[in-house]
Motif scaffolding. Structure first.
Motif, PDB file in Angstrom:
ATOM      1  N   PRO A 159       0.810  -1.222   0.000  1.00 47.60           N
ATOM      2  CA  PRO A 159       0.000   0.000   0.000  1.00 47.60           C
ATOM      3  C   PRO A 159       0.844   1.273   0.000  1.00 47.60           C
ATOM      4  CG  PRO A 159      -0.748  -1.547   1.681  1.00 47.60           C
ATOM      5  CD  PRO A 159       0.555  -2.054   1.178  1.00 47.60           C
ATOM      6  N   ILE A 160       0.373   2.281  -0.693  1.00 47.58           N
ATOM      7  CA  ILE A 160       0.991   3.604  -0.644  1.00 47.58           C
ATOM      8  C   ILE A 160       0.431   4.399   0.529  1.00 47.58           C
ATOM      9  CG2 ILE A 160       1.148   5.824  -1.853  1.00 47.58           C
ATOM     10  CD1 ILE A 160       1.481   4.299  -4.437  1.00 47.58           C
ATOM     11  N   ILE A 161      -0.840   4.201   0.848  1.00 50.03           N
ATOM     12  CA  ILE A 161      -1.446   4.819   2.036  1.00 50.03           C
ATOM     13  C   ILE A 161      -1.448   3.790   3.154  1.00 50.03           C
ATOM     14  CG2 ILE A 161      -3.517   5.877   2.995  1.00 50.03           C
ATOM     15  CD1 ILE A 161      -4.264   6.767   0.191  1.00 50.03           C
ATOM     16  N   THR A 162      -0.911   4.163   4.302  1.00 50.24           N
ATOM     17  CA  THR A 162      -0.746   3.198   5.390  1.00 50.24           C
ATOM     18  C   THR A 162      -1.063   3.842   6.729  1.00 50.24           C
ATOM     19  OG1 THR A 162       0.842   1.680   6.442  1.00 50.24           O
ATOM     20  CG2 THR A 162       1.708   3.747   5.594  1.00 50.24           C
ATOM     21  N   GLY A 163      -1.240   3.008   7.719  1.00 51.46           N
ATOM     22  CA  GLY A 163      -1.520   3.513   9.063  1.00 51.46           C
ATOM     23  C   GLY A 163      -0.352   3.364  10.012  1.00 51.46           C
ATOM     24  N   GLU A 191     -12.086  13.715  17.523  1.00 51.05           N
ATOM     25  CA  GLU A 191     -13.204  14.213  16.719  1.00 51.05           C
ATOM     26  C   GLU A 191     -12.760  14.473  15.279  1.00 51.05           C
ATOM     27  OE1 GLU A 191     -16.177  18.101  16.454  1.00 51.05           O
ATOM     28  OE2 GLU A 191     -15.088  17.675  18.331  1.00 51.05           O
ATOM     29  N   TYR A 192     -11.556  15.013  15.134  1.00 58.42           N
ATOM     30  CA  TYR A 192     -11.023  15.287  13.792  1.00 58.42           C
ATOM     31  C   TYR A 192     -10.882  13.991  13.004  1.00 58.42           C
ATOM     32  CZ  TYR A 192      -7.674  16.611  10.170  1.00 58.42           C
ATOM     33  OH  TYR A 192      -7.039  16.804   8.968  1.00 58.42           O
ATOM     34  N   ILE A 193     -10.296  12.983  13.627  1.00 55.29           N
ATOM     35  CA  ILE A 193     -10.059  11.701  12.955  1.00 55.29           C
ATOM     36  C   ILE A 193     -11.382  11.001  12.640  1.00 55.29           C
ATOM     37  CG2 ILE A 193      -9.103   9.373  13.272  1.00 55.29           C
ATOM     38  CD1 ILE A 193      -6.828  10.680  14.866  1.00 55.29           C
ATOM     39  N   ALA A 194     -12.354  11.102  13.546  1.00 53.16           N
ATOM     40  CA  ALA A 194     -13.641  10.436  13.344  1.00 53.16           C
ATOM     41  C   ALA A 194     -14.355  10.949  12.099  1.00 53.16           C
ATOM     42  CB  ALA A 194     -14.519  10.624  14.570  1.00 53.16           C
ATOM     43  N   GLY A 195     -14.074  12.189  11.710  1.00 57.65           N
ATOM     44  CA  GLY A 195     -14.720  12.751  10.537  1.00 57.65           C
ATOM     45  C   GLY A 195     -13.886  12.655   9.278  1.00 57.65           C
ATOM     46  N   ASP A 196     -12.733  11.983   9.385  1.00 54.81           N
ATOM     47  CA  ASP A 196     -11.852  11.865   8.222  1.00 54.81           C
ATOM     48  C   ASP A 196     -12.217  10.639   7.391  1.00 54.81           C
ATOM     49  OD1 ASP A 196      -9.886  12.663   6.525  1.00 54.81           O
ATOM     50  OD2 ASP A 196      -8.271  12.621   8.011  1.00 54.81           O
ATOM     51  N   PHE A 197     -11.624  10.522   6.241  1.00 55.23           N
ATOM     52  CA  PHE A 197     -12.001   9.497   5.270  1.00 55.23           C
ATOM     53  C   PHE A 197     -11.860   8.082   5.831  1.00 55.23           C
ATOM     54  CE2 PHE A 197     -11.226   6.625   1.722  1.00 55.23           C
ATOM     55  CZ  PHE A 197     -12.224   6.975   0.824  1.00 55.23           C
ATOM     56  N   PHE A 198     -10.688   7.774   6.407  1.00 60.82           N
ATOM     57  CA  PHE A 198     -10.440   6.420   6.915  1.00 60.82           C
ATOM     58  C   PHE A 198     -10.885   6.243   8.361  1.00 60.82           C
ATOM     59  CE2 PHE A 198      -7.166   6.813   3.543  1.00 60.82           C
ATOM     60  CZ  PHE A 198      -7.500   5.709   2.783  1.00 60.82           C
ATOM     61  N   LYS A 199     -11.275   7.348   8.995  1.00 64.18           N
ATOM     62  CA  LYS A 199     -11.601   7.341  10.423  1.00 64.18           C
ATOM     63  C   LYS A 199     -10.435   6.788  11.247  1.00 64.18           C
ATOM     64  CE  LYS A 199     -16.563   6.969   9.576  1.00 64.18           C
ATOM     65  NZ  LYS A 199     -16.680   8.441   9.551  1.00 64.18           N
ATOM     66  N   ALA A 200      -9.252   7.094  10.772  1.00 69.35           N
ATOM     67  CA  ALA A 200      -8.006   6.684  11.429  1.00 69.35           C
ATOM     68  C   ALA A 200      -6.890   7.562  10.878  1.00 69.35           C
ATOM     69  CB  ALA A 200      -7.697   5.216  11.161  1.00 69.35           C
ATOM     70  N   THR A 201      -5.799   7.654  11.623  1.00 67.41           N
ATOM     71  CA  THR A 201      -4.644   8.402  11.147  1.00 67.41           C
ATOM     72  C   THR A 201      -4.004   7.647   9.985  1.00 67.41           C
ATOM     73  OG1 THR A 201      -4.233   9.279  13.362  1.00 67.41           O
ATOM     74  CG2 THR A 201      -2.412   9.368  11.779  1.00 67.41           C
ATOM     75  N   ALA A 202      -3.795   8.339   8.880  1.00 68.64           N
ATOM     76  CA  ALA A 202      -3.236   7.707   7.690  1.00 68.64           C
ATOM     77  C   ALA A 202      -2.110   8.567   7.133  1.00 68.64           C
ATOM     78  CB  ALA A 202      -4.315   7.492   6.630  1.00 68.64           C
ATOM     79  N   GLY A 203      -1.210   7.927   6.429  1.00 69.75           N
ATOM     80  CA  GLY A 203      -0.104   8.667   5.826  1.00 69.75           C
ATOM     81  C   GLY A 203       0.442   7.942   4.616  1.00 69.75           C
ATOM     82  N   ASP A 413      -1.015   0.046  16.233  1.00 71.68           N
ATOM     83  CA  ASP A 413      -0.675   0.216  14.816  1.00 71.68           C
ATOM     84  C   ASP A 413       0.101  -0.981  14.273  1.00 71.68           C
ATOM     85  OD1 ASP A 413      -1.907   2.648  14.786  1.00 71.68           O
ATOM     86  OD2 ASP A 413      -0.065   3.827  14.963  1.00 71.68           O
ATOM     87  N   TYR A 414       0.678  -1.778  15.165  1.00 67.08           N
ATOM     88  CA  TYR A 414       1.572  -2.860  14.732  1.00 67.08           C
ATOM     89  C   TYR A 414       1.054  -4.239  15.140  1.00 67.08           C
ATOM     90  CZ  TYR A 414       4.626   1.089  13.968  1.00 67.08           C
ATOM     91  OH  TYR A 414       5.138   2.283  13.522  1.00 67.08           O
ATOM     92  N   LYS A 415      -0.255  -4.313  15.444  1.00 75.10           N
ATOM     93  CA  LYS A 415      -0.809  -5.599  15.857  1.00 75.10           C
ATOM     94  C   LYS A 415      -0.599  -6.670  14.788  1.00 75.10           C
ATOM     95  CE  LYS A 415      -4.929  -7.974  17.543  1.00 75.10           C
ATOM     96  NZ  LYS A 415      -4.671  -9.142  16.683  1.00 75.10           N
ATOM     97  N   PHE A 416      -0.868  -6.317  13.532  1.00 76.67           N
ATOM     98  CA  PHE A 416      -0.698  -7.298  12.455  1.00 76.67           C
ATOM     99  C   PHE A 416       0.747  -7.766  12.371  1.00 76.67           C
ATOM    100  CE2 PHE A 416       0.870  -3.586  10.258  1.00 76.67           C
ATOM    101  CZ  PHE A 416       1.751  -4.071   9.311  1.00 76.67           C
ATOM    102  N   TYR A 417       1.668  -6.840  12.617  1.00 80.96           N
ATOM    103  CA  TYR A 417       3.096  -7.159  12.529  1.00 80.96           C
ATOM    104  C   TYR A 417       3.505  -8.076  13.679  1.00 80.96           C
ATOM    105  CZ  TYR A 417       8.003  -6.132  11.390  1.00 80.96           C
ATOM    106  OH  TYR A 417       9.326  -6.223  11.014  1.00 80.96           O
ATOM    107  N   MET A 418       2.955  -7.820  14.846  1.00 83.62           N
ATOM    108  CA  MET A 418       3.238  -8.681  15.993  1.00 83.62           C
ATOM    109  C   MET A 418       2.636 -10.065  15.792  1.00 83.62           C
ATOM    110  SD  MET A 418       5.111  -6.870  17.944  1.00 83.62           S
ATOM    111  CE  MET A 418       5.103  -8.045  19.301  1.00 83.62           C
ATOM    112  N   ASP A 419       1.479 -10.141  15.157  1.00 83.52           N
ATOM    113  CA  ASP A 419       0.849 -11.439  14.906  1.00 83.52           C
ATOM    114  C   ASP A 419       1.752 -12.356  14.079  1.00 83.52           C
ATOM    115  OD1 ASP A 419      -1.395 -10.909  16.352  1.00 83.52           O
ATOM    116  OD2 ASP A 419      -2.692 -10.492  14.625  1.00 83.52           O
ATOM    117  N   LEU A 420       2.555 -11.778  13.206  1.00 81.19           N
ATOM    118  CA  LEU A 420       3.471 -12.600  12.402  1.00 81.19           C
ATOM    119  C   LEU A 420       4.472 -13.344  13.289  1.00 81.19           C
ATOM    120  CD1 LEU A 420       4.306 -10.126   9.468  1.00 81.19           C
ATOM    121  CD2 LEU A 420       2.542 -11.905   9.540  1.00 81.19           C
TER     122      LEU A 420
END
Length: 463
Positions: A159-163, A191-203, A413-420
């Protein structure tokens, strides 16, 4: 009649000699005399121009509109051997103007500095330098894919857009759909994040590594090759905010294995450039770096040096005081001047520096038994310094969690990475090669802004 690429006439002229052909391109230079006129035409297919020869006794149409630098035209004529060399040229029978070019065209026949050319990125691609660079860039990119495909790697698109921030350095370009005014109305970050597109911090991604590891721990051997983004405030010739990166990830590979893979890849792609980009390398050797081809051949022929970080520090400490601008101490990262000294003055070939202090390296690198260093390496090359960052990845769940917590990173943010590491963890390793730095190395171009079509650096969005 169908257009013929200029490169084919120049390299396969015997097939066209005596035949009438049609070519199109842009006028690079033009000169007029009493009886003859000459145009150097380039269509982008070759670093070398095709000379158009116009006999004014047989071609009676108005010529002045064709004899201007920058105009585009179509020429019909007969391919003949050039009188002054072994190449070929075109005896013109007809000319058609495609696009006029006023006299204020900025690329007139004179020397232009690289700094000036950066102010006109939409035109600098028409110069010999960028014609050659883009052709080498294309061949180099294809060679990278060839290497991995021939060695049975799976190409994945991360992905180019990630969390998550792979490097943990906070140099992320944040992605949002909310404008300034709507942000001011929010009472909290939540409140800002809740109204954003992903409803999460993205970069924008700083690396595809973490997602690449996901694929490697299912597919075995994968590689990514795509754009990455780093919001670092750097004005150096080696850093850009947007660049392309090659990142293989290999399951069941430890540090010595990935070092072997990195060396094989560098040698393979360097050899391909030597084989396929002869005219371009001749141009760069003449205009940018004397001895360029010999340097590249040395890469292909040499066994790369492997040097422990601690030994590198000892070597640098023996250098006379005042040689370096930056201090040399165990625990400090090596600066470009240190890296270049090791490769250019000491070993005179590429060097893998291994086992760096863990506190100056990323959280995901495998901790060595000494508790002080990590199983990591940087590949240093003459003229550039670091070109590859490489490591065995930490496969131990508890050690990885400790590293994340120590750096104050957000665990969720790294739960998936820890699951590995929790479900079927295996030793695995990978590296990142900055594509533009490799391109700088094989061309001798000294600034990363000049090996990109459009450079993206702090304070400068080159349109």
């Amino acid at each position: 009649m169908k257009n013929i690429e200029i490169s084919k006439i120049l390299t396969q002229g015997e097939q066209f000699e005596g035949k009438s052909v049609v070519v199109s391109g842009w006028v690079r230079t033009a000169r007029d005399s009493k009886n003859m006129a000459f145009i150097a035409l380039n269509d982008g297919s070759s670093l070398t121009h095709l000379q158009l020869v116009i006999d004014k006794s047989t071609y009676t149409s108005e010529l002045s509109k064709f004899l201007k630098v920058g105009v585009s035209l179509t020429a019909t004529g007969v391919v003949v051997k050039a009188l002054n060399n072994n190449g070929y040229e075109l005896n013109v029978t007809d000319l058609e103007l495609l696009g006029d070019c006023p006299q204020d065209y900025p690329l007139q026949k004179k020397y232009h500095t690289m700094e000036f050319l950066r102010t006109i990125p939409h035109f600098r691609v028409r110069t010999n330098t960028f014609n050659a660079m883009l052709r080498v860039r294309s061949k180099l990119a294809f060679a990278i894919h060839q290497f991995f495909q021939e060695n049975d790697y799976t190409y994945v698109h991360t992905p180019i857009i990630t969390g998550s921030d792979c490097e943990g350095a906070g140099e992320i370009f944040h992605v949002t759909t909310r404008d300034y005014n709507s942000a001011k109305e929010c009472k909290s970050e939540e409140e800002y994040i809740a109204g954003d597109f992903f409803k999460a911090t993205a970069g924008l991604t700083v690396s595809g590594q973490l997602e690449g590891e996901v694929a490697a721990l299912a597919m075995g051997k994968i590689y990514t090759f795509g754009p990455t983004f780093r919001a670092e405030m750097s004005y150096t010739p080696r850093h850009a905010a947007e660049f392309w990166q090659i990142e293989p990830e290999v399951a069941f590979a430890k540090l010595p294995d990935i070092i072997e893979i990195a060396e094989a890849m560098i040698k393979y792609i360097t050899k391909k450039v030597l084989e396929q980009c002869g005219p371009e390398l001749d141009f760069f050797e003449k205009n940018f770096e004397a001895g360029l081809k010999a340097k590249l051949q040395n890469v292909v022929d040499s066994d790369f040096q492997i040097l422990d970080y601690s030994d590198a520090i000892e070597i640098l400490k023996k250098v006379p005081e005042g040689t370096f601008e930056f201090p040399v101490e165990w625990g400090l990262d090596l600066q470009s001047e240190h890296e270049r000294y090791i490769t250019e003055q000491v070993f005179k070939k590429p060097v893998f520096v291994t086992n760096y202090p863990k506190d100056i390296k990323a959280f995901y690198m495998k901790q060595n038994p000494d508790g002080k260093t990590v199983a990591a390496t940087d590949l240093l090359v003459p003229g550039i310094g670091e070109i590859i960052g490489c490591s065995e990845r930490e496969a131990d769940y508890d050690k990885l969690l400790e590293a994340i917590q120590k750096r104050g990173m957000k665990e969720s943010d790294y739960k998936f990475y820890m699951d590995l590491r929790k479900y079927g963890s295996v030793p695995h390793s990978g590296f990142g090669l900055g594509f533009e730095r490799m391109l700088m190395y094989v061309t001798g171009i000294q600034n990363i802004r000049d090996v990109q079509l459009y450079a993206r650096t702090t304070g400068d969005l080159m349109k």
